[in-house]
Design a protein around this motif. Structure first.
Motif, PDB file in Angstrom:
ATOM      1  N   SER A 144       0.824  -1.214   0.000  1.00  0.00           N
ATOM      2  CA  SER A 144       0.000   0.000   0.000  1.00  0.00           C
ATOM      3  C   SER A 144       0.854   1.257   0.000  1.00  0.00           C
ATOM      4  O   SER A 144       0.540   2.235  -0.683  1.00  0.00           O
ATOM      5  N   ARG A 195       2.187   1.753  -3.427  1.00  0.00           N
ATOM      6  CA  ARG A 195       1.071   2.129  -4.309  1.00  0.00           C
ATOM      7  C   ARG A 195       0.689   3.598  -4.129  1.00  0.00           C
ATOM      8  O   ARG A 195       0.516   4.337  -5.105  1.00  0.00           O
ATOM      9  N   TRP A 196       0.566   4.041  -2.896  1.00  0.00           N
ATOM     10  CA  TRP A 196       0.105   5.414  -2.668  1.00  0.00           C
ATOM     11  C   TRP A 196       1.186   6.452  -2.942  1.00  0.00           C
ATOM     12  O   TRP A 196       0.877   7.588  -3.314  1.00  0.00           O
ATOM     13  N   THR A 197       2.444   6.072  -2.815  1.00  0.00           N
ATOM     14  CA  THR A 197       3.512   6.996  -3.217  1.00  0.00           C
ATOM     15  C   THR A 197       3.474   7.202  -4.724  1.00  0.00           C
ATOM     16  O   THR A 197       3.592   8.338  -5.209  1.00  0.00           O
ATOM     17  N   ASN A 200       0.842   6.929  -6.604  1.00  0.00           N
ATOM     18  CA  ASN A 200      -0.347   7.738  -6.875  1.00  0.00           C
ATOM     19  C   ASN A 200      -0.146   9.202  -6.497  1.00  0.00           C
ATOM     20  O   ASN A 200      -0.688  10.091  -7.157  1.00  0.00           O
ATOM     21  N   ALA A 201       0.643   9.469  -5.455  1.00  0.00           N
ATOM     22  CA  ALA A 201       0.921  10.853  -5.066  1.00  0.00           C
ATOM     23  C   ALA A 201       1.671  11.585  -6.172  1.00  0.00           C
ATOM     24  O   ALA A 201       1.375  12.752  -6.483  1.00  0.00           O
ATOM     25  N   GLY A 243       3.764  13.032   1.050  1.00  0.00           N
ATOM     26  CA  GLY A 243       3.459  13.369  -0.332  1.00  0.00           C
ATOM     27  C   GLY A 243       4.315  14.524  -0.834  1.00  0.00           C
ATOM     28  O   GLY A 243       4.776  14.523  -1.982  1.00  0.00           O
ATOM     29  N   ILE A 252      -6.600  10.587  -3.016  1.00  0.00           N
ATOM     30  CA  ILE A 252      -5.915  10.633  -1.721  1.00  0.00           C
ATOM     31  C   ILE A 252      -6.787  11.437  -0.782  1.00  0.00           C
ATOM     32  O   ILE A 252      -6.759  12.675  -0.763  1.00  0.00           O
TER      33      ILE A 252
END
Length: 362
Positions: A259, A262-264, A266-267, A314, A361
């Motif tokens: 996760s 993944r979110w890095t 997406n950031a 972020g 986010i």
């Protein structure tokens, strides 16, 4: 007694044995299946190990122009390299706290499974069989590619369908080898595979003239063309014979780390969509009134803490090497020797639009 009442009494007992009793639920008491509904702790052993050592170990290509290579000063550069730095920024607050581990095709998944690297960012295609058999998980897609053919311009070919009887260089035991076989078999075209042990060997074989065409991902072909003695004498045919979604992979079993990666990613993608760049991210953190920007940069909410990260994770990810558009242009796009068009890698709301779509986010 009325007929309607008789029917009602009969309906109340229908389908129930004499011994059946309605389950009794005490007020305020939950069903047993509902009592274990608390969310598990969001903790990652991989993240803990990275923080202890103070460094991210990132597996990359051993040398692919535009994606991962060392410059004349020995510094790592490239598209995938910049995403490693973004992840280090998010996790450690320092984009330089990365150890780059060059890996061959045959080494890459074992390096993940053994813990030699924390993440593999190495132009690797996301496939079902790899997740099922290699003990890995993909965290997202940072480049939509496809397999093609590099040929000499002197052959005057308009399509790969004209390669009947041609010698085709391809890497052994790779998705590229399988895709080439599928392409020619489906069209009933004869060809002569020239199998090389690794990517570099395939490139050398093509450069020597051991084959008429080199088949690999189009991004890799563009990189190969820049290394040839006369790049302008070679052309990438328009045929795209496969879908290759390239992205970061991690070891299976640490879903929290998956996760975080993944979110890095997406950031960095969302940064481009919202106009947040390496240069203005700090100012926007102080001045922007857009809630989406403020959440992304850690000014509002506790999203970083929820993942065990810094509040400004972020912000640090984008400040590392820029947003997705900046990373693309500098390494493989308009500002690079590869000069690849955005194509499918354009933002979803661009004109024309692509497939890059950041998850929200919030």
């Amino acid at each position: 007694m009325t007929l309607a009442l008789l029917w009602g009494l009969a309906g109340c007992g229908q389908g129930r044995d004499e011994g059946d009793v309605e389950p009794r639920v005490e007020p305020g008491v939950e069903n047993e299946a509902q009592t274990d509904a608390a969310a598990p702790d969001f903790a990652s052993p991989t993240l803990a190990a990275i923080k202890r050592r103070g460094r991210l170990n990132c597996g990359v290509h051993e040398g692919l122009v535009g994606f991962a290579y060392t410059d004349n000063r020995g510094e790592w550069r490239g598209f995938d390299v910049d995403f490693c730095r973004a992840l280090a920024g998010a996790v450690l607050g320092d984009a330089n706290a990365v150890r780059f581990v060059p890996l061959t095709n045959s080494q890459r998944f074992q390096a993940l499974r053994s813990g030699r690297v924390d993440v593999l960012w190495r132009a690797t295609s996301w496939t079902m069989s790899r997740e099922a058999t290699e003990g890995i998980r993909f965290a997202g897609v940072n480049y939509y590619d496809g397999q093609g053919f590099l040929v000499r311009r002197s052959l005057d070919l308009a399509s790969a369908s004209e390669l009947n009887g041609a010698r085709v260089c391809v890497q052994r035991a790779s998705t590229s080898e399988m895709n080439v076989g599928d392409f020619f078999q489906a069209r009933g075209i004869q060809y002569k595979p020239v199998i090389a042990d690794d990517e570099e060997a395939a490139r050398r074989a093509y450069a020597r003239g051991d084959c008429d065409a080199l088949s690999a991902d189009i991004g890799a072909l563009a990189a190969t063309r820049t290394t040839l003695s006369n790049p302008e004498q070679h052309v990438i045919l328009s045929d795209v014979i496969s879908k290759e979604a390239l992205g970061p992979a991690v070891k299976r079993g640490d879903e929290v780390w998956t996760s975080i990666v993944r979110w890095t990613l997406n950031a960095v993608i969302l940064g481009e969509e919202l106009g947040v760049t390496a240069d203005n991210a700090g100012d926007l953190a102080e001045e922007s009134r857009d809630p989406r920007v403020r959440r992304l940069l850690g000014v509002e909410g506790e999203l970083g803490a929820q993942m065990g990260l810094r509040k400004d994770w972020g912000l640090k990810a984008i400040e590392a090497r820029g947003n997705y558009g900046e990373i693309f242009a500098r390494n493989i796009g308009d500002d690079s020797s590869l000069d690849l068009a955005r194509g499918l890698n354009a933002q979803w709301n661009a004109r024309p639009g692509g497939l890059m779509y950041a998850l929200p986010i919030r």
